[in-house]
Design a protein around this motif. Structure first.
Motif, short mmCIF file in Angstrom:
data_model
loop_
_atom_site.label_atom_id
_atom_site.label_comp_id
_atom_site.label_asym_id
_atom_site.label_seq_id
_atom_site.Cartn_x
_atom_site.Cartn_y
_atom_site.Cartn_z
N LEU A 72 -0.37 4.61 35.64
CA LEU A 72 0.65 5.02 34.62
C LEU A 72 1.18 6.23 34.83
N GLN A 73 1.29 6.72 36.18
CA GLN A 73 2.24 7.76 36.61
C GLN A 73 1.90 9.06 35.76
N LEU A 74 0.65 9.17 35.54
CA LEU A 74 0.27 10.49 34.81
C LEU A 74 -0.18 11.57 35.53
N ASP A 75 -0.38 11.21 36.91
CA ASP A 75 -0.86 12.33 37.86
C ASP A 75 0.35 12.87 38.43
N ARG A 76 1.51 12.76 37.80
CA ARG A 76 2.68 13.67 38.39
C ARG A 76 3.58 13.75 37.48
N PRO A 77 4.52 14.86 37.64
CA PRO A 77 5.25 14.98 36.64
C PRO A 77 6.47 14.00 36.25
N PRO A 78 6.85 13.82 34.93
CA PRO A 78 7.62 12.68 34.50
C PRO A 78 8.98 12.71 35.43
N LYS A 79 9.56 11.70 35.48
CA LYS A 79 10.87 11.54 36.23
C LYS A 79 11.89 11.99 35.27
N ARG A 80 12.95 12.62 35.69
CA ARG A 80 13.88 13.10 34.76
C ARG A 80 14.75 12.27 34.62
#
Length: 236
Positions: free
Chosen positions: A211-219
């Motif tokens: 879910l890509q929650l292990d990294r900051p959200p994309k701008r």
């Protein structure tokens, strides 16, 4: 003197009967007992339980609440344990492992806690009110998402996927599914090397990474106007 009898002698008949039923379930690993058995265990007359419970199923509903109180205490102790840090993925994993261990220790209560015994509407309504255990998981997911920049200071999602209740529901379903398969001796049916702890830990991490929650959200994409096709008037 049994725990149930001690409760009764302190004047709380209802709690004594709930405790008696819980003790019978834990000792025999089955729900195959009568409300009369619970009364005998508590040291009261056969008629006494009906002052507080309509029937055995009503008594079991209260045992169910007791089991969930125990689960809440276990999860609370997990997040408060030394070495647990708010916002850590390890804390989220530890909650799943604590759930797994609790279901192992309280396997006899599994059906009382989760199976439909003909009163599911009442059980669901009761569960909607008593959400303490699930709230601990939601809070852990919120802390994790916030630590990665997916929630603002007001707890609002910044990314597409960080809805804490939704993510917590997926994690709960994962842990419960693994616990259920293990309880029914089906977890290693296709993969003999599978263990509940490894599967739960790896799957939890994979879900959060997926879910890509292990990294900051994309701008978000830039909203600046594209001037490439604009005509520029030259001075005369």
């Amino acid at each position: 003197m049994k725990t149930a009898e001690r409760s009764y002698h302190h004047g709380n008949l209802k709690d004594a009967l709930i405790t008696a039923a819980a003790e019978l379930i834990e000792e025999h690993g089955t729900l195959d007992f009568s409300i009369t058995d619970a009364a005998r265990r508590a040291g009261v007359s056969n008629a006494a339980p009906y002052r507080h419970f309509k029937d055995k199923e009503d008594l079991l509903l209260n045992v169910r609440r007791l089991a969930f109180m125990g689960l809440h205490e276990r999860l609370s102790a997990t997040v408060e344990a030394p070495g647990m840090h708010a916002g850590s993925i390890d804390t989220v994993v530890a909650l799943g492992l604590a759930y797994l261990q609790y279901t192992r220790e309280k396997r006899a209560f599994f059906s009382v806690m989760w199976e439909d015994r003909g009163r599911m509407d009442e059980v669901r309504a009761d569960a909607m009110i008593k959400t303490d255990g699930f709230r601990i998981l939601v809070n852990a997911v919120e802390d994790f998402c916030r630590s990665k920049g997916h929630l603002d200071d007001l707890g609002r999602p910044r990314g597409q996927y960080c809805e804490p209740v939704s993510v917590a529901t997926q994690l709960w379903a994962l842990a419960h599914g693994i616990a259920t398969l293990e309880a029914n001796q089906m977890l290693d049916l296709f993969d003999r090397s599978a263990t509940a702890e490894n599967l739960l830990s790896e799957s939890t991490r994979a879900l959060l990474v997926g879910l890509q929650l292990d990294r900051p959200p994309k701008r978000p994409a830039s909203t600046d106007l594209d001037h490439s096709n604009q005509q520029v008037e030259l001075p005369l």
